[in-house]
Write an enzyme that holds these catalytic residues in place. Structure first.
Site, short mmCIF file in Angstrom:
data_model
loop_
_atom_site.label_atom_id
_atom_site.label_comp_id
_atom_site.label_asym_id
_atom_site.label_seq_id
_atom_site.Cartn_x
_atom_site.Cartn_y
_atom_site.Cartn_z
N ASP A 46 -33.87 0.92 7.40
CA ASP A 46 -33.47 -0.07 6.42
C ASP A 46 -34.25 0.11 5.12
O ASP A 46 -33.98 -0.56 4.12
CB ASP A 46 -33.57 -1.50 6.96
CG ASP A 46 -34.96 -1.87 7.46
OD1 ASP A 46 -35.88 -1.04 7.34
OD2 ASP A 46 -35.12 -2.99 7.98
N SER A 47 -35.19 1.07 5.14
CA SER A 47 -35.86 1.50 3.91
C SER A 47 -34.85 1.99 2.88
O SER A 47 -35.16 2.10 1.69
CB SER A 47 -36.88 2.60 4.21
OG SER A 47 -36.30 3.64 4.98
N ASP A 85 -32.07 1.52 12.21
CA ASP A 85 -32.74 0.22 12.10
C ASP A 85 -31.73 -0.91 12.23
O ASP A 85 -30.64 -0.86 11.65
CB ASP A 85 -33.44 0.08 10.75
CG ASP A 85 -34.89 0.52 10.79
OD1 ASP A 85 -35.48 0.54 11.89
OD2 ASP A 85 -35.44 0.85 9.72
N LYS A 115 -33.67 0.46 16.33
CA LYS A 115 -35.08 0.09 16.17
C LYS A 115 -35.19 -1.36 15.73
O LYS A 115 -34.48 -1.79 14.82
CB LYS A 115 -35.79 1.00 15.16
CG LYS A 115 -37.28 0.65 14.98
CD LYS A 115 -38.03 1.75 14.25
CE LYS A 115 -37.76 1.79 12.77
NZ LYS A 115 -38.25 0.55 12.07
N GLU A 117 -38.07 -4.55 14.80
CA GLU A 117 -39.44 -4.89 14.43
C GLU A 117 -39.89 -6.13 15.20
O GLU A 117 -39.12 -7.08 15.34
CB GLU A 117 -39.55 -5.16 12.93
CG GLU A 117 -39.24 -3.94 12.06
CD GLU A 117 -39.37 -4.26 10.57
OE1 GLU A 117 -39.84 -5.37 10.24
OE2 GLU A 117 -39.00 -3.40 9.76
N GLU A 184 -47.02 1.38 12.39
CA GLU A 184 -47.11 1.54 10.94
C GLU A 184 -48.34 0.86 10.36
O GLU A 184 -48.60 -0.31 10.64
CB GLU A 184 -45.84 0.98 10.26
CG GLU A 184 -45.88 1.14 8.75
CD GLU A 184 -44.57 0.83 8.06
OE1 GLU A 184 -44.53 0.87 6.81
OE2 GLU A 184 -43.56 0.57 8.76
#
Length: 274
Positions: A46-47, A85, A115, A117, A184
């Protein structure tokens, strides 16, 4: 052709001590180059919100954005393991919502895993997705979707209690069934401790050399991203300079009528005299 990378391959690499290589891609040509180079894992992160869509954070990225870009990447890849993501608030409302969105990234997008978070607070959601047959990659430490709650893009786990929580979260996610774990912006000692105490591969970004693999944002490591570059990014090329030089040369040649020349133009066919 080399065998496709799967969750079993990643575990095998960890067991053998072979470092896992991972980079990001958001489009077909970049993904094709990464795959041809032999990268093990491609993250459609999602970056993309900041890197290619111009947002200030990952938070505005939607499921439709993620599916669109994951489709482009999956069309290009033959070998690499594709992780997509799950964007902000796409898995927080209910297990049903999370499973539906995860399934879309696999079925429509062509990803091999999703993925998420977060730690213990999302463990039940992770388990539900895994139980539905979808591989899940965890993400601990600096979690960009929580950037406002964390007070900015800062190293996490420096204090004892915070480090303990990240370690415990890693163990909980392992029990929930993750196939890999992104760490991270945490101290390398903490990353080493986690890596040595869980069975799934760890992929570090700003987490030191002891993780089972490493990931960077491709635009950062190739020198395409403008503005601030995080401390953990090593720049391996200056693609921005190459692009600027090429574009400036094109502008100059067009203005001076040097391009297109005869080599790059077409002419009428010459007819033979009768």
């Amino acid at each position: 052709m080399e065998e496709k990378v799967s969750t079993l391959t990643l575990r095998k690499f960890k067991k053998e001590g072979r470092k896992i290589t991972a980079l990001t891609a958001y489009d077909f040509p970049t993904a094709k180059i990464l795959d041809n180079c032999g990268i093990d894992m491609i993250l459609v992160g999602d970056s993309l919100g900041m890197v290619v869509l111009g947002y200030e954070s990952t938070i505005p990225v939607t499921m439709e954005d993620m599916i669109h870009h994951t489709k482009a990447v999956s069309r290009a890849v033959n070998r690499a393991f594709i992780v997509a993501d799950m964007p902000f608030m796409s898995y927080h409302i209910s297990k049903e919502q999370a499973m539906t969105n995860a399934a879309r990234l696999i079925a429509e997008g062509g990803a091999h895993a999703v993925k998420l978070e977060g730690g213990e607070e999302i463990a039940s959601i992770v388990k539900a997705i895994v139980d539905a047959g979808i591989p899940v990659v965890g993400h601990l430490g600096l979690t960009p979707q929580s950037v406002h709650q964390l007070g900015g893009y800062k190293v996490q786990g420096k204090e004892k209690e915070q480090a303990k929580k990240i370690f415990n979260d890693a163990k909980v996610l392992e029990q929930a069934g993750i196939c890999a774990l992104v760490l991270e912006s945490i101290p390398m000692e903490l990353a080493k401790n986690i890596t040595e105490n869980i069975s799934v591969p760890t992929i570090g970004i700003g987490a030191g050399p002891y993780c089972d693999g490493q990931i960077l944002v491709t635009h950062d490591m190739l020198g395409i991203t403008q503005g601030h570059r995080p401390k953990f990014v090593k720049q391996y090329a200056d693609i921005e300079k190459i692009m600027i030089d090429g574009i400036n040369a094109y502008i100059k040649e067009v203005q001076q009528v040097l391009f297109p020349d005869e080599e790059h133009s077409f002419t009428l066919e010459k007819r033979e005299n009768k």
